[in-house]
Write an enzyme that holds these catalytic residues in place. Structure first.
Site, PDB file in Angstrom:
ATOM      1  N   ARG A  88       0.798  -1.274  -0.152  1.00 10.24           N
ATOM      2  CA  ARG A  88      -0.307   0.015   0.075  1.00 10.24           C
ATOM      3  C   ARG A  88       0.977   1.135  -0.057  1.00 10.24           C
ATOM      4  O   ARG A  88       0.429   2.427  -0.064  1.00 10.24           O
ATOM      5  CB  ARG A  88      -0.947  -0.121   1.258  1.00 10.24           C
ATOM      6  CG  ARG A  88      -2.234  -0.493   1.273  1.00 10.24           C
ATOM      7  CD  ARG A  88      -3.225  -0.284   2.445  1.00 10.24           C
ATOM      8  NE  ARG A  88      -4.318  -0.091   2.513  1.00 10.24           N
ATOM      9  CZ  ARG A  88      -5.303  -1.160   2.618  1.00 10.24           C
ATOM     10  NH1 ARG A  88      -4.781  -2.395   2.730  1.00 10.24           N
ATOM     11  NH2 ARG A  88      -6.625  -1.024   2.651  1.00 10.24           N
ATOM     12  N   ARG A 123     -21.186  -2.184   2.547  1.00  4.86           N
ATOM     13  CA  ARG A 123     -20.323  -3.370   2.675  1.00  4.86           C
ATOM     14  C   ARG A 123     -20.544  -4.008   3.923  1.00  4.86           C
ATOM     15  O   ARG A 123     -20.728  -3.465   5.032  1.00  4.86           O
ATOM     16  CB  ARG A 123     -18.784  -3.090   2.569  1.00  4.86           C
ATOM     17  CG  ARG A 123     -18.102  -4.245   2.623  1.00  4.86           C
ATOM     18  CD  ARG A 123     -16.568  -4.000   2.116  1.00  4.86           C
ATOM     19  NE  ARG A 123     -15.809  -3.318   2.715  1.00  4.86           N
ATOM     20  CZ  ARG A 123     -14.481  -2.958   2.184  1.00  4.86           C
ATOM     21  NH1 ARG A 123     -14.013  -3.633   1.112  1.00  4.86           N
ATOM     22  NH2 ARG A 123     -13.750  -2.239   3.041  1.00  4.86           N
ATOM     23  N   ARG A 167      -9.834   7.187   4.459  1.00  4.08           N
ATOM     24  CA  ARG A 167      -9.105   6.125   3.827  1.00  4.08           C
ATOM     25  C   ARG A 167      -8.752   6.509   2.297  1.00  4.08           C
ATOM     26  O   ARG A 167      -7.935   6.275   1.757  1.00  4.08           O
ATOM     27  CB  ARG A 167      -9.851   4.771   3.719  1.00  4.08           C
ATOM     28  CG  ARG A 167     -10.176   4.296   5.321  1.00  4.08           C
ATOM     29  CD  ARG A 167     -10.899   3.102   5.382  1.00  4.08           C
ATOM     30  NE  ARG A 167     -10.342   2.054   4.943  1.00  4.08           N
ATOM     31  CZ  ARG A 167     -11.143   0.938   4.751  1.00  4.08           C
ATOM     32  NH1 ARG A 167     -12.362   1.068   5.025  1.00  4.08           N
ATOM     33  NH2 ARG A 167     -10.715  -0.082   4.241  1.00  4.08           N
TER      34      ARG A 167
END
Ligand code: AMP
Length: 210
Positions: A88, A123, A167
């Site tokens: 990441r 989600r 995020r």
């Protein structure tokens, strides 16, 4: 085949990794799932990671690099693996190269930001095995229950809207530069990842065969 799934949080990496893992018969290594498991088991690493995760920040490189190094050394990874959520950052990608791990393909799932926000707030994940679902687009056979292990489906704290935005900011700053990193190595394929899970899987399979 050693594969990396890249893309913004909520782009569908976990969903696609779960499908590919079955199709290709190789394990998925999700750093997010490993960290959540550590947290559930109350390990020291899990405790350390919690505050970063809850705020939508990245866990320090040395922690995740250690996790991945250990996991890739296990027997089931010797015939290939799918990395979901790692690397990441550029230092994480460099660490992978330094371990001598040869990556064959990097799939970048491209999804519009608005859709991502919608996806993440809808989600749900299995609290037992981590399998992802969605309240509209990827329902389990029985509402609220995981198809695989019958665990309860829950909303992750970091899927709440403010954390999602944080995020995405981190993604643009830290993770998006990995596209250029792997494009320079000739390994990157961009795949459009809209709502149809199967159509996206088909595009990924084509990219892997190319
Ligand atoms: P994920 O399930 O992949 O979206 O990961 C959830 C959270 O775990 C992230 O928001 C980070 O806090 C942490 N995390 C997972 N993978 C990494 C990584 N490769 N580097 C740093 N933090 C990570």
């Amino acid at each position: 085949m050693n594969i990396i799934m890249l893309g913004a949080p909520g782009a569908g990496k976990g969903t696609q990794a779960a499908v590919l893992c079955e199709k290709l018969n190789i394990p998925t290594i999700s750093t997010g799932n490993i960290i959540r498991e550590a947290l559930k088991n109350g390990t020291e690493m899990g405790q350390k990671a919690k505050s970063y995760m809850d705020e939508g920040k990245l866990v320090p490189d040395e922690v995740v690099i250690g996790i991945v190094k250990e996991r890739l050394a296990q027997d089931d990874c010797q015939n290939g693996f799918i990395l979901d959520g790692f690397p990441r950052t550029i230092p994480q990608a460099e660490a992978l190269d330094a371990m001598g791990v040869v990556i064959d393909k990097v799939i970048n799932l491209e999804v519009e930001e608005e859709l991502i926000i919608n996806r993440m707030s809808g989600r749900r994940v299995c609290e037992k095995c981590g399998r992802p679902y969605h309240i509209e687009t990827l329902k389990p056979r029985v509402e609220g229950i995981c198809d695989d292990c019958q665990g309860a489906l829950v909303q992750r704290k970091d899927d709440h809207i403010d954390t999602v935005k944080a995020r995405l900011e981190v993604y643009h700053k830290e993770t998006e530069p990995l596209k250029d990193y792997y494009a320079a190595q000739g390994k990157l394929t961009e795949v459009v990842g809209q709502n149809d899970v199967k159509a996206t899987t088909d595009r990924i399979m084509k990219a892997l065969e190319a």
